[in-house]
Design a protein around this motif. Sequence first.
Motif, PDB file in Angstrom:
ATOM      1  N   CYS A 131     -49.166 -50.192 -61.335  1.00  0.00           N
ATOM      2  CA  CYS A 131     -48.006 -50.708 -60.835  1.00  0.00           C
ATOM      3  C   CYS A 131     -46.669 -49.798 -61.208  1.00  0.00           C
ATOM      4  N   ILE A 132     -45.775 -49.630 -60.367  1.00  0.00           N
ATOM      5  CA  ILE A 132     -44.617 -48.770 -60.721  1.00  0.00           C
ATOM      6  C   ILE A 132     -43.761 -49.467 -61.795  1.00  0.00           C
ATOM      7  N   SER A 133     -43.458 -50.561 -61.719  1.00  0.00           N
ATOM      8  CA  SER A 133     -42.534 -51.117 -62.547  1.00  0.00           C
ATOM      9  C   SER A 133     -43.406 -51.823 -63.847  1.00  0.00           C
ATOM     10  N   ASN A 134     -44.489 -51.842 -63.920  1.00  0.00           N
ATOM     11  CA  ASN A 134     -45.476 -52.435 -64.693  1.00  0.00           C
ATOM     12  C   ASN A 134     -46.500 -51.465 -65.141  1.00  0.00           C
ATOM     13  N   PRO A 135     -46.549 -50.309 -65.667  1.00  0.00           N
ATOM     14  CA  PRO A 135     -47.445 -49.458 -66.121  1.00  0.00           C
ATOM     15  C   PRO A 135     -48.576 -49.936 -66.603  1.00  0.00           C
ATOM     16  N   SER A 136     -48.401 -50.780 -67.260  1.00  0.00           N
ATOM     17  CA  SER A 136     -49.514 -51.462 -68.279  1.00  0.00           C
ATOM     18  C   SER A 136     -50.436 -52.086 -67.142  1.00  0.00           C
ATOM     19  N   VAL A 184     -52.970 -51.473 -64.175  1.00  0.00           N
ATOM     20  CA  VAL A 184     -53.934 -50.732 -63.455  1.00  0.00           C
ATOM     21  C   VAL A 184     -54.830 -51.245 -62.709  1.00  0.00           C
ATOM     22  N   LEU A 185     -54.836 -51.049 -61.314  1.00  0.00           N
ATOM     23  CA  LEU A 185     -55.665 -51.603 -60.417  1.00  0.00           C
ATOM     24  C   LEU A 185     -56.501 -50.578 -59.939  1.00  0.00           C
ATOM     25  N   LYS A 186     -57.333 -50.930 -58.884  1.00  0.00           N
ATOM     26  CA  LYS A 186     -58.267 -50.012 -58.383  1.00  0.00           C
ATOM     27  C   LYS A 186     -57.726 -49.522 -57.027  1.00  0.00           C
ATOM     28  N   SER A 187     -57.946 -48.401 -56.503  1.00  0.00           N
ATOM     29  CA  SER A 187     -57.350 -47.948 -55.196  1.00  0.00           C
ATOM     30  C   SER A 187     -57.636 -48.767 -53.950  1.00  0.00           C
ATOM     31  N   SER A 188     -58.786 -49.538 -54.083  1.00  0.00           N
ATOM     32  CA  SER A 188     -58.955 -50.286 -52.891  1.00  0.00           C
ATOM     33  C   SER A 188     -58.089 -51.446 -52.920  1.00  0.00           C
ATOM     34  N   ASN A 212     -53.772 -57.037 -48.932  1.00  0.00           N
ATOM     35  CA  ASN A 212     -53.065 -58.180 -48.481  1.00  0.00           C
ATOM     36  C   ASN A 212     -52.948 -59.061 -49.718  1.00  0.00           C
ATOM     37  N   SER A 213     -53.130 -58.815 -50.873  1.00  0.00           N
ATOM     38  CA  SER A 213     -53.092 -59.729 -52.123  1.00  0.00           C
ATOM     39  C   SER A 213     -52.059 -59.065 -53.043  1.00  0.00           C
ATOM     40  N   CYS A 214     -51.086 -59.730 -53.515  1.00  0.00           N
ATOM     41  CA  CYS A 214     -49.906 -59.285 -54.065  1.00  0.00           C
ATOM     42  C   CYS A 214     -50.410 -59.314 -55.739  1.00  0.00           C
ATOM     43  N   ASP A 215     -51.052 -58.140 -56.137  1.00  0.00           N
ATOM     44  CA  ASP A 215     -51.432 -58.060 -57.524  1.00  0.00           C
ATOM     45  C   ASP A 215     -50.466 -57.599 -58.628  1.00  0.00           C
ATOM     46  N   CYS A 216     -49.518 -56.468 -58.121  1.00  0.00           N
ATOM     47  CA  CYS A 216     -48.691 -56.319 -59.213  1.00  0.00           C
ATOM     48  C   CYS A 216     -47.249 -57.363 -59.023  1.00  0.00           C
ATOM     49  N   PRO A 217     -46.810 -57.533 -60.181  1.00  0.00           N
ATOM     50  CA  PRO A 217     -45.462 -58.420 -60.202  1.00  0.00           C
ATOM     51  C   PRO A 217     -44.323 -57.880 -59.528  1.00  0.00           C
ATOM     52  N   ASP A 218     -44.229 -56.535 -59.264  1.00  0.00           N
ATOM     53  CA  ASP A 218     -43.257 -55.880 -58.363  1.00  0.00           C
ATOM     54  C   ASP A 218     -43.541 -55.539 -56.959  1.00  0.00           C
ATOM     55  N   GLY A 219     -44.960 -55.956 -56.628  1.00  0.00           N
ATOM     56  CA  GLY A 219     -45.147 -55.891 -55.159  1.00  0.00           C
ATOM     57  C   GLY A 219     -45.470 -54.284 -54.712  1.00  0.00           C
ATOM     58  N   SER A 220     -45.589 -53.333 -55.718  1.00  0.00           N
ATOM     59  CA  SER A 220     -45.819 -52.142 -55.387  1.00  0.00           C
ATOM     60  C   SER A 220     -47.276 -51.678 -54.766  1.00  0.00           C
ATOM     61  N   ASP A 221     -48.071 -52.581 -55.114  1.00  0.00           N
ATOM     62  CA  ASP A 221     -49.508 -52.675 -54.530  1.00  0.00           C
ATOM     63  C   ASP A 221     -49.585 -52.762 -53.023  1.00  0.00           C
ATOM     64  N   GLU A 222     -48.646 -53.570 -52.504  1.00  0.00           N
ATOM     65  CA  GLU A 222     -48.601 -53.836 -51.171  1.00  0.00           C
ATOM     66  C   GLU A 222     -47.520 -53.304 -50.273  1.00  0.00           C
ATOM     67  N   PRO A 223     -47.547 -51.887 -50.246  1.00  0.00           N
ATOM     68  CA  PRO A 223     -46.491 -51.216 -49.452  1.00  0.00           C
ATOM     69  C   PRO A 223     -46.449 -51.484 -47.909  1.00  0.00           C
ATOM     70  N   GLY A 224     -47.605 -51.761 -47.241  1.00  0.00           N
ATOM     71  CA  GLY A 224     -47.989 -51.793 -45.946  1.00  0.00           C
ATOM     72  C   GLY A 224     -48.174 -53.274 -45.298  1.00  0.00           C
ATOM     73  N   THR A 225     -47.964 -53.995 -46.191  1.00  0.00           N
ATOM     74  CA  THR A 225     -48.362 -55.746 -45.789  1.00  0.00           C
ATOM     75  C   THR A 225     -47.211 -56.688 -46.239  1.00  0.00           C
ATOM     76  N   SER A 226     -47.091 -57.877 -45.817  1.00  0.00           N
ATOM     77  CA  SER A 226     -46.142 -58.708 -46.238  1.00  0.00           C
ATOM     78  C   SER A 226     -46.418 -59.687 -47.083  1.00  0.00           C
ATOM     79  N   ALA A 227     -47.629 -59.189 -47.885  1.00  0.00           N
ATOM     80  CA  ALA A 227     -48.414 -60.250 -48.965  1.00  0.00           C
ATOM     81  C   ALA A 227     -46.969 -60.216 -50.010  1.00  0.00           C
ATOM     82  N   CYS A 228     -46.407 -59.453 -50.393  1.00  0.00           N
ATOM     83  CA  CYS A 228     -45.328 -59.665 -51.369  1.00  0.00           C
ATOM     84  C   CYS A 228     -43.868 -59.666 -50.794  1.00  0.00           C
TER      85      CYS A 228
END
Length: 617
Positions: A96-101, A103-107, A112-128
């Motif tokens: 996660c860009i703003s929360n380096p602590s 770490v997620l899987k690339s999958s 479509n699931s907002c896993d990073c608090p800053d929403g950086s894991d969903e650049p191509g959806t509206s999940a965040c």
Amino acid sequence: MSTRDLVKLYNWQLSSRLFNFWMVWLFPFLSFFLSFFLPAGQTVEWHIYTTMRRTAALVLLSTIAPTGTIAATESVPRGVGPEFAKFYANKETFTCISNPSIVLKSSQVNDNSCDCPDGSDEPGTSACSHLDPLSPEQPLPGSVTGTTNTTRALPGFWCENKGHIGAYIPFMYVNDGVCDHELCCDGTDEALHVGGTKCENRCASIGKEYRRLQEERRQSKERSAKQRRTLVKEASELRRRVESKVASLKEEIANLEVQKAELQKKYDEVERAERGKVVKAPGEGGKLGVLVGLAKKRVDELRDTLDKVLDQRDDLQDRVDQLEDILSKLKEEYNPNFNDEGVKAAVQGYENYAAGKSTEKKSEVVDADVLEVLKEDGPDSGINWAEFQEEESSDADIVYNLEAYLPPSVRSFIHSKISSLKVWLIENGVLADNPTTGGPTESKLVKAARDALEAARAEHTTKTSQLADEERDLAKDYGPDDIFRALKGQCVSADVGEYEYELCWFDRTTQKSKKGHGNTNMGNFERITTEIADEEDRVDGKGLGKGPRMVLRFENGQGCWNGPQRRTDVWLACAEKDELWRVSESEKCVYRMEVGTPAACEDVGEPGVGTKGHDEL
């Protein structure tokens, strides 16, 4: 904000309220109930949160399954801008860009699931898309702040827009079933085809039209810059003329001051020499003659004054007769049943006036007596002033009779000594000075010296006033490069509704009625200021755009009915010619004009026209 944005905001607020109802009312009850069935060490909150997230993901995946997978097949995930590509280079994991602590899987990127608090894991959806620093605070378990009120790491969904200009669009526009070609011309914001929406790639045609408009604006900007350079040259020449006039006036005033001093000295010498001479006033006689002359002059003045008073009396009597006639008709014709207190009071006042007029005693002046007094004095009427004009021996006669018996040399000596003695006695206060300036006994030499001095003084005053005006004009703020000096005195107007509005540069703004109701002064020029404009560019280029703009303040106009004096703020933007675009009344008696003019364009060089900001086309 568009209608679609308002609808989305309303739906988000509604879902937020439902979520708040769930967390406040149902969550405590479920927590108590499930605590008996959960494994040891696992909290009710975490169980519910993970269950809800998995359920939402499964529902969304089942919906979009027929159209394909979400994972991006390109080198970077869908929706990632070029400046953020480095964060997605790892094919195995994602941090996660703003929360380096975290770490997620690339999958988990774009799943479509907002896993990073800053929403950086969903650049191509509206999940965040619900994450926003300006959104209403709602509980969000697992986030850093604990609420949806947080800042996203990404500025939005990246549309590459090949053939046009890449741009970020809000996440809430992604996969919403609407083609946003004005923002994302390649249609990649609806790549999942939600609801069957397929957006074609229009970047080729949109980019071509955009480049055409940009070329037109560039050419227009060059023409406007050329017009501005012409205005600057004119203004520079006008300023040079004023500076030359100021220098010339200063030189003329210096010469006039020397000339005035010389003429003053000459006049003093001539007057001093003439003051000692003993001269008899022709036809004036002795003291009785002087008294008769003064009395005759006074009587003539009183006769002229009486004649003017008689004319004024006749005029006032005519007006009184007209008013009496109007009030008499009002008394006879008004309807007493009409409840108008003003009319009743007027009628009652006239009745009281008429009653008092009928009872008062008249002591009129007979016009014949007045006309008799106004006749010119002479042998047949008034005073015969000639009877009082007697020949008397004056001091001058005695002196001249004595000098007649003396030799010429002695006569000249005695005359010069007497003149010098008289001047000395007058200057030392022994004898009273009887000035004859402008009188019949004034010599031609004194009159000529005095006229020359007064002419020099008048010319000096005129030149000094002109110099002050020119220096004030030089010190006046005419904008950058003194450019508005070239426009001073020119006017531009436009028809808006039932009025014609006119702006006269550095003079006033005027509202002219088309129905013949006269003109209204909307303000007189006071000063130039700068304000920040924040408007979208118009297709026709006739707009203020964004950034600092010159504003001309026109104040102290004609007063409004039960309001302040009118004033106008004239906002300026770059244009090829002077043109009044729009007029509005932002508040009572406060007007706003938007005007295009080459004077508001950028200061650019001759051939190479720069393009800084909107300035302005």
